[in-house]
Design an enzyme around this catalytic site. Structure first.
Site, PDB file in Angstrom:
ATOM      1  N   LYS A  89      38.193  48.274  46.028  1.00  0.00           N
ATOM      2  CA  LYS A  89      39.448  48.089  45.281  1.00  0.00           C
ATOM      3  C   LYS A  89      39.195  47.074  44.311  1.00  0.00           C
ATOM      4  O   LYS A  89      39.164  45.974  44.566  1.00  0.00           O
ATOM      5  CB  LYS A  89      40.483  47.688  46.335  1.00  0.00           C
ATOM      6  N   CYS A 104      51.565   4.769  24.880  1.00  0.00           N
ATOM      7  CA  CYS A 104      51.675   5.071  26.111  1.00  0.00           C
ATOM      8  C   CYS A 104      50.073   4.841  26.723  1.00  0.00           C
ATOM      9  O   CYS A 104      49.245   5.242  26.010  1.00  0.00           O
ATOM     10  CB  CYS A 104      51.654   6.491  26.493  1.00  0.00           C
ATOM     11  N   LEU A 160      49.605  51.548  47.878  1.00  0.00           N
ATOM     12  CA  LEU A 160      48.928  51.651  49.234  1.00  0.00           C
ATOM     13  C   LEU A 160      49.342  50.644  50.276  1.00  0.00           C
ATOM     14  O   LEU A 160      49.515  49.535  49.841  1.00  0.00           O
ATOM     15  CB  LEU A 160      47.253  51.623  48.974  1.00  0.00           C
TER      16      LEU A 160
HETATM   17 ZN   LIG Z   1      53.689   7.428  28.694  1.00  0.00          ZN
END
Ligand SMILES: [Zn+2]
Length: 661
Positions: free
Chosen positions: A106, A425, A74
């Protein structure tokens, strides 16, 4: 069979009339009864019995289907003015006569075409590119809102061919429940119901797609042959509903353009209260004669248009793009934004998910971006609307970890993710501590974000095991702890030693292993040593543990740093056994036999679940069998169970019994 008709009648009441007359439990019982009856008298099983809805896996990949009539898309309008222009073009083409229009919602789903031959569902396909789509018959058969046979209507002949079109979608509530279950299992969640629905249609196993509870609304047709004469779209919607197809009840027949505008306004206002996602309204010229006069372009019909609702959007400026490090080391780019209200909530950050997405958007610091936030979904950046004058080009991928500055970055297998693999880390350690101490894991009160950051930054904690040797003096030296707070934390840490194996396993933060899996693993293996020594085969036997998560678990437990950590935790006096043992369950010592197909479980996962509860799984039915779990297509075992008077459970009853443990 009368019962089969009764069950399809309940589906009709539920999905088409939106007026269920039985509870879900009663429905499940009827299904279980039908399964038993059909097992006893297979000769009476109707071709399209509800027990045949979920069929076998599709052996090979997707099959392409060519649509006999193209599925056009459409044209979109984005304002009432644009809608008015469309209406003016239509009126012009009809020599100044304004036609009646139908306005419908819709639905934000996946467009599909369903073919009924002589009233029986024979095939279903996605829209695809409009000319060719993918065969999704096996998934559509499994959808309870789709009748396998059209309902006879008094005085109306069933057409010899009906190709009906509509949207396959997922209810928001079903979507949320489904996503929550995935999250608990440690799987990725879907961004919205449409993605989940479209992903489901690509699966090979209809039992898997059935878990997502897909639904269907009919909104148009491709072809009707034989037996049915219709003059207008409104007639079609009425006929479709009477044949048992679900038609959205938000449809309005409008005589004037003001009525059209009012209907669009009404739907827009209802938008956030509807149980499913919608992205606009569709306006269609009602009379088929008028539709034929108007015709179509290559791409779309001239007699219909979509009116798109304004999205829940806002624009704002990107203040910075930072890279976050998660507890597994995954690096995620995040945009920090000038705070802005979007759909009722202040938004100050938006995840960019991964570096591919960052590159695709081409977003950088200083840009003005368009934000979108629908429902409860996390805000996302749709696009850059205005480039900053002094663009700072962002590297596609960082070359080192923003936390530890180590060069240990590698592409994660099969994902578009990057990961810092430095076991020391600091930022990762911080996130791991927070997870370890979280309520579902070791439940250590007072060890949240800021405490964890302080402990890591000051070097008091270099490994999770260090938490157990914290002293009051050490905590006081941080400055953020007073004597009372320090005492409380030390007490909480000490108490957590006896939480038991399942919480500890979850707390270790093994990739893809969520709370539920941790509990089942703990019950199945009983001790940390036994879990660490488990083979791939025995791990895969545990419900929710697929090949990927089992391999990840083995990799995790064979890493030297994991072994060191577990040893130190043991020395610190942590309980490494499951405190809630399987022996306590009321099912221990019982024997289960499975027959027929199960929907929610594989045979392997159901068996493992039973064993985890201390019960046994028998191969055949004997006098010693306590329960027979019977699914669709159950065979001789079920008959024998009936003969021996053994208790028979439907899958739903089995699940209830297991969950009660
Ligand atoms: Zn790291």
């Amino acid at each position: 069979m009368h019962l089969a008709r009764e069950i399809e009648g309940h589906n009709y009441n539920y999905y088409v009339l939106d007026n269920p007359v039985v509870s879900d439990e009663e429905y499940d019982h009827l299904m279980a009864r039908l399964t038993l009856l059909e097992a006893d008298h297979p000769e009476y099983r109707p071709v399209n019995s509800p027990t045949t809805r979920i069929g076998a896996k599709v052996p090979s990949g997707v099959k392409t289907v060519r649509h006999s009539v193209s599925m056009l898309s459409l044209d979109n309008t984005y304002s009432i003015d644009e809608l008015k222009e469309w209406q003016a073009r239509v009126t012009d083409a009809l020599d100044g006569r304004q036609p009646d229009d139908v306005v419908e919602l819709k639905i934000d789903g996946v467009s599909c075409s369903l073919v009924y031959v002589n009233g029986r569902l024979t095939s279903a396909a996605t829209r695809g590119n409009g000319e060719e789509g993918e065969d999704v018959t096996h998934h559509v058969r499994a959808m309870r809102s789709v009748p396998l046979e059209l309902r006879p209507v008094k005085g109306v002949a069933i057409p010899s061919l009906l190709e009906v079109r509509g949207e396959v979608y997922m209810d928001r509530r079903d979507f949320e429940l489904f996503n929550r279950a995935r999250q608990e299992a440690g799987d990725d969640v879907f961004a919205n119901p449409r993605n989940s629905a479209s992903g489901a249609l690509k699966l090979l196993d209809p039992a898997e797609s059935a878990k997502r509870k897909l639904r269907f609304f009919a909104h148009s047709f491709g072809r009707i042959e034989g037996g049915l004469v219709l003059l207008s779209h409104w007639d079609f919607l009425t006929a479709a509903r009477s044949f048992g197809l679900a038609v959205n009840s938000y449809s309005r027949l409008c005589v004037t353009f003001d009525d059209v505008v009012a209907a669009c306004g009404e739907f827009q206002a209802l938008r956030s209260t509807l149980p499913f996602d919608v992205d606009g309204a569709v306006v269609k010229v009602n009379s088929f004669a008028d539709q034929r006069l108007l015709g179509e372009t290559m791409k779309s019909p001239r007699w219909a248009v979509a009116y798109k609702f304004p999205a829940f959007q806002a624009t704002t400026v990107v203040n910075d793009i930072v890279v976050q490090v998660g507890r597994t080391g995954v690096l995620t780019p995040v945009a920090e934004l000038e705070p802005v209200a979007c759909n009722g909530v202040m938004v100050a950050r938006a995840t960019l998910h991964n570096f591919d997405e960052l590159e695709r958007l081409g977003v950088s610091k200083g840009d003005r971006v368009l934000l979108e936030r629908a429902g409860d979904v996390i805000p996302k950046i749709v696009k850059v609307v205005e480039r900053s004058a002094e663009r700072i080009v962002v590297r596609k991928v960082p070359t080192d970890c923003p936390s530890c500055r180590e060069d240990f970055i590698c592409v994660d297998e099969g994902m578009v993710a990057f990961r810092c693999v430095n076991p020391e880390c600091p930022r990762q350690l911080e996130r791991r501590i927070v997870h370890f101490a979280s309520r579902d894991a070791m439940d250590i009160e007072g060890l949240g974000d800021s405490a964890a950051a302080g402990l890591v930054d000051q070097g008091l904690v270099r490994s999770i095991a260090d938490i157990f040797s914290l002293s009051a003096d050490g905590l006081l030296s941080l400055g953020s702890f007073g004597p009372k707070k320090a005492d409380n934390l030390i007490k909480a840490v000490s108490e957590s030693r006896s939480r038991g194996l399942s919480r500890l396993v979850f707390g270790l933060g093994i990739p893809n292993v969520g709370i539920k899996a941790s509990r089942l693993l703990a019950r199945r293996f009983g001790t940390m040593d036994s879990l660490m020594g488990a083979s791939l085969e025995t791990l895969q036997d545990v419900p929710g543990m697929g090949e990927v998560s089992s391999k990840a678990l083995i990799r995790f437990f064979t890493r030297p740093e994991t072994c060191r950590l577990v040893e130190r935790l043991r020395e610190a006096g942590l309980v490494m056994e499951e405190t809630e043992t399987a022996a306590k369950t009321s099912l221990s010592g019982k024997t289960f036999v499975f027959t027929g197909e199960l929907v929610k479980y594989t045979r392997g996962s159901a068996s493992a679940l039973v064993r985890a509860l201390g019960a046994e799984v028998g191969a055949g039915v004997t006098r010693e069998t306590d329960f027979v779990v019977a699914g669709p297509a159950a065979g001789s075992k079920l008959k024998k169970a009936i003969d021996l008077g053994i208790r028979i459970l439907s899958e739903a009853e089995f699940e209830e019994m297991v969950n009660g443990q």
